[in-house]
Design an enzyme around this catalytic site. Structure first.
Site, mmCIF file in Angstrom:
data_model
loop_
_atom_site.group_PDB
_atom_site.id
_atom_site.type_symbol
_atom_site.label_atom_id
_atom_site.label_comp_id
_atom_site.label_asym_id
_atom_site.label_seq_id
_atom_site.Cartn_x
_atom_site.Cartn_y
_atom_site.Cartn_z
ATOM 1 N N HIS A 250 42.632 47.085 47.074
ATOM 2 C CA HIS A 250 41.696 46.664 44.815
ATOM 3 C C HIS A 250 42.182 47.221 43.993
ATOM 4 O O HIS A 250 41.559 47.674 43.017
ATOM 5 C CB HIS A 250 40.728 47.014 45.387
ATOM 6 C CG HIS A 250 39.858 46.228 46.102
ATOM 7 N ND1 HIS A 250 39.841 46.551 48.229
ATOM 8 C CD2 HIS A 250 39.086 44.843 45.517
ATOM 9 C CE1 HIS A 250 39.525 45.993 48.358
ATOM 10 N NE2 HIS A 250 38.652 45.052 47.639
ATOM 11 N N GLU B 286 39.569 31.473 44.991
ATOM 12 C CA GLU B 286 40.453 31.268 43.933
ATOM 13 C C GLU B 286 41.469 30.158 43.209
ATOM 14 O O GLU B 286 41.673 29.725 42.358
ATOM 15 C CB GLU B 286 41.550 32.806 44.183
ATOM 16 C CG GLU B 286 40.321 34.075 43.940
ATOM 17 C CD GLU B 286 40.182 34.249 45.618
ATOM 18 O OE1 GLU B 286 39.272 35.243 45.528
ATOM 19 O OE2 GLU B 286 39.962 33.832 46.538
#
Length: 666
Positions: free
Chosen positions: A472, A405
């Site tokens: 999540h 990321e």
């Protein structure tokens, strides 16, 4: 005629002309004389801080002279020679160091923490590592533009301990980017010796693990540095690929001057002082009768005269007068919103389809727009938003990334520096923590620091209600609304999602675009088939009433609508914020002044969330209009759980109706 000692460095003139050799010497001498002057000014209190590159000039000068002026260099704080070799006027450099307006950051950042498009230089930030990934992005832009340019980026050996180093080299290798990673191994990271930084024999050895060619050069040998980098750069221009170079050198002064060098053994200091790149090269040039005393004295006189004149002009500049208007204006790049209207042609789309269609139409509008993310190409993304994009737009523009990321956010910044827009998909908003540093410290601050826009949209699939658990399902928008320089968008309907995404991509500022996963396939709406935009900072009034103002966004909008549908006797203004930064403050205040009551609903846990700031704003600006305390409703103060019954208990949805009735009954 001075006494010339034998050089301690073995030079090979190769095919360099005397003129080139003298230019190498002059370009090393200039930053050395500037540094010597700066050290005097530091002791006089006329410069606040200094990071010395004395003894490392050959690397900065050699690399810079080996590259074309059109090719970007990303230096560190010991690379003064990069800036002087690119011939930045000393007046501007001195103004930068003294915090004057003619510097590069308007007094907002110090030393070499700046960039300049005029000279194709992108300076560091204090976190060191991100510039490696930014160089990847610039190199990617060169690859996409097919301009044959090389990018060079610097790091110290200490910076190679950061994860950004691994991510940047891995991405560069996978994508075969034309970038030279220049590692100045100068012995110490502040006081930490190399033996405590890495356990391999040479940093260059790491290149093998990435499938990257690597080289070890004598960083004090200007001829070796210049000729080898020149040869490698020419090779990369013909066959794009990354290369890792470890320059062996030494830091002969403190990390910064206040640190000192007491931790360095004196014999080590003496050994490297004898390898001084300037004194040794000077001896070599004298021995070959290429340089003589009169030429040398003329060089010194010319440079010192330039230094003194530039200092006088910098001292003569007025001090910066603080202006709140100016400071606030420069947080974001100014942007004239362009409205694209739509026809009456519509089709029913799910929330997820609207995002996909909006993204596709933006790819068609912006012919060089790049999308990057994990599994977004052949697989179409975990939510299938980019399904089919690869066949339409090709691998150059729809790019699968490694799991990295940080490097991908940094690469997006590099693309922006090169004038290319990008969209980065976080597979889940939760994973942005692995790229948090470049989002909040690089994207957010670049325009304020040196007027460089970060033309990047980060897509953030977020939220609960899908039994995905603590890693999540977070709604982490408050992390970013707190950071000046970022824009935060959070639509609740397909129509808004498509139009706001188009606006986000058009906007040259960094945008965090939140997409609630539970809405992806559960919410449908008639959406215009055309490309269209919706302005930021304009809330939507979904219902109008007189008894209470309900303020919410994202999934909270649908919870509130359901509650009002079940309680038709409640007369409420229902405000869907749509964008959290910028915020439609006027819509909120006007409504609350009308109704006299306010309740704020968010999916995030309570403390430190958006609702807290909105509540404080209402108490400060609407107190005399209120008939009841402002009420906040949020999820539990726990991480979001996995199993359905626990997730349902966690969610703010279940508490909203009772809280609303309490506000009305007060």
């Amino acid at each position: 005629m001075p006494t010339i000692t034998k050089s301690n460095i073995a030079y090979d003139k190769r095919n360099l002309s005397d003129k080139e050799l003298l230019k190498l010497y002059y370009n090393m001498l200039k930053p050395r004389l500037i540094e010597e002057k700066m050290l005097i000014l530091l002791r006089q209190g006329k410069v606040s801080k200094w990071f010395s590159g004395i003894g490392q000039e050959a690397i900065s000068v050699g690399v810079t002279m080996a590259l074309k002026s059109s090719e970007y260099i990303l230096p560190m704080h010991r690379n003064l020679g990069v800036f002087t070799t690119r011939e930045i006027p000393l007046h501007r450099l001195f103004c930068q160091w003294q915090g004057k307006m003619s510097g590069f950051t308007k007094g907002r950042d110090r030393s070499f923490h700046f960039g300049t498009q005029e000279y194709n230089i992108v300076g560091m930030i204090s976190h060191l590592g991100p510039q490696l990934g930014v160089a990847d992005g610039i190199a990617l832009a060169n690859l996409l533009k097919k301009n044959g340019n090389v990018t060079a980026v610097f790091s110290g050996e200490g910076g190679t301990s950061e994860g950004d180093f691994h991510e940047a080299l891995n991405v560069a290798s996978v994508w075969q980017l034309p970038v030279i990673f220049c590692i100045e191994n100068n012995g110490y990271g502040l006081s930490t010796p190399t033996s405590e930084q890495y356990h391999c024999k040479h940093i260059a050895d790491r290149g093998k693990g990435y499938g990257i060619e690597s080289f070890i050069l004598d960083g004090n040998n200007i001829i070796e540095t210049y000729t080898k980098v020149q040869k490698l750069a020419e090779s990369i221009r013909k066959r794009p690929r990354p290369i890792l170079i470890e320059f062996k050198t030494f830091r002969r002064r403190g990390h910064e001057e206040a640190s000192g060098t007491k931790y360095v053994p004196q014999e080590l200091m003496d050994e490297w002082e004898a390898k001084d790149p300037i004194e040794n090269f000077k001896s070599y040039l004298f021995s070959k009768k290429i340089l003589n005393a009169s030429i040398d004295e003329a060089y010194v006189e010319e440079i010192k005269t330039e230094i003194d004149a530039a200092l006088d002009s910098a001292y003569g500049e007025p001090e910066i007068v603080p202006s709140k208007t100016t400071e606030l204006k420069d947080v974001y790049k100014s942007y004239n919103y362009e409205e694209f209207t739509h026809s009456n042609n519509t089709k029913e789309l799910r929330f997820i389809d609207a995002i996909s269609e909006g993204l596709k139409q933006s790819m068609q509008k912006h012919k060089d727009l790049v999308i990057m993310g994990q599994d977004i190409a052949e697989y179409g993304g975990v939510f299938k938003i980019t399904d089919g994009f690869l066949e339409v737009f090709g691998k150059d523009r729809v790019r699968n990334t490694p799991i990295c990321e940080s490097a991908i956010v940094e690469a997006a910044m590099g693309l922006s520096i090169s004038g290319i827009k990008s969209v980065v998909e976080m597979q889940f908003a939760d994973f942005v923590t692995s790229g948090f540093n470049p989002v909040v410290n690089y994207l957010a601050k670049s325009h304020y620091r040196w007027q460089q826009e970060a033309d990047v949209v980060v897509r953030m699939p977020c939220g609960g209600g899908v039994a995905a658990g603590p890693f999540h399902s977070q709604t982490n928008e408050a992390w970013f609304t707190k950071t000046p320089g970022l824009k935060v968008v959070y639509p609740a309907f397909p129509y808004d999602a498509k139009g706001l995404l188009a606006t986000a991509i058009n906007d040259p500022n960094p945008v965090l675009f939140f997409e609630h996963k539970a809405l992806y396939r559960s919410i449908r709406q008639d959406v215009p088939t055309d490309y269209y935009t919706i302005p930021f900072g304009k809330a939507a009034f979904l219902k109008e009433g007189n008894a209470v103002t309900i303020i919410t966004y994202g999934a909270g909008v649908h919870w509130a609508l359901e509650t009002l549908d079940n309680n038709t006797d409640i007369s409420a203004d229902l405000i869907d914020l749509r964008t959290l930064q910028p915020l439609d403050k006027d819509a909120i205040l006007d409504s609350v002044k009308k109704t006299g009551r306010a309740i704020i609903l968010q999916e995030d846990s309570l403390f430190g969330g958006i609702a807290s700031d909105l509540s404080a704003m209402l108490m400060e600006e609407c107190f005399e209009y209120l008939d009841a305390p402002v009420k906040r409703v949020a999820s539990m103060e726990t991480p979001i759980p996995f199993i359905g019954q626990l997730e349902e208990q966690y969610m703010a949805k279940g508490a909203f109706e009772d809280a609303l009735k309490q506000v009305l009954a007060y």
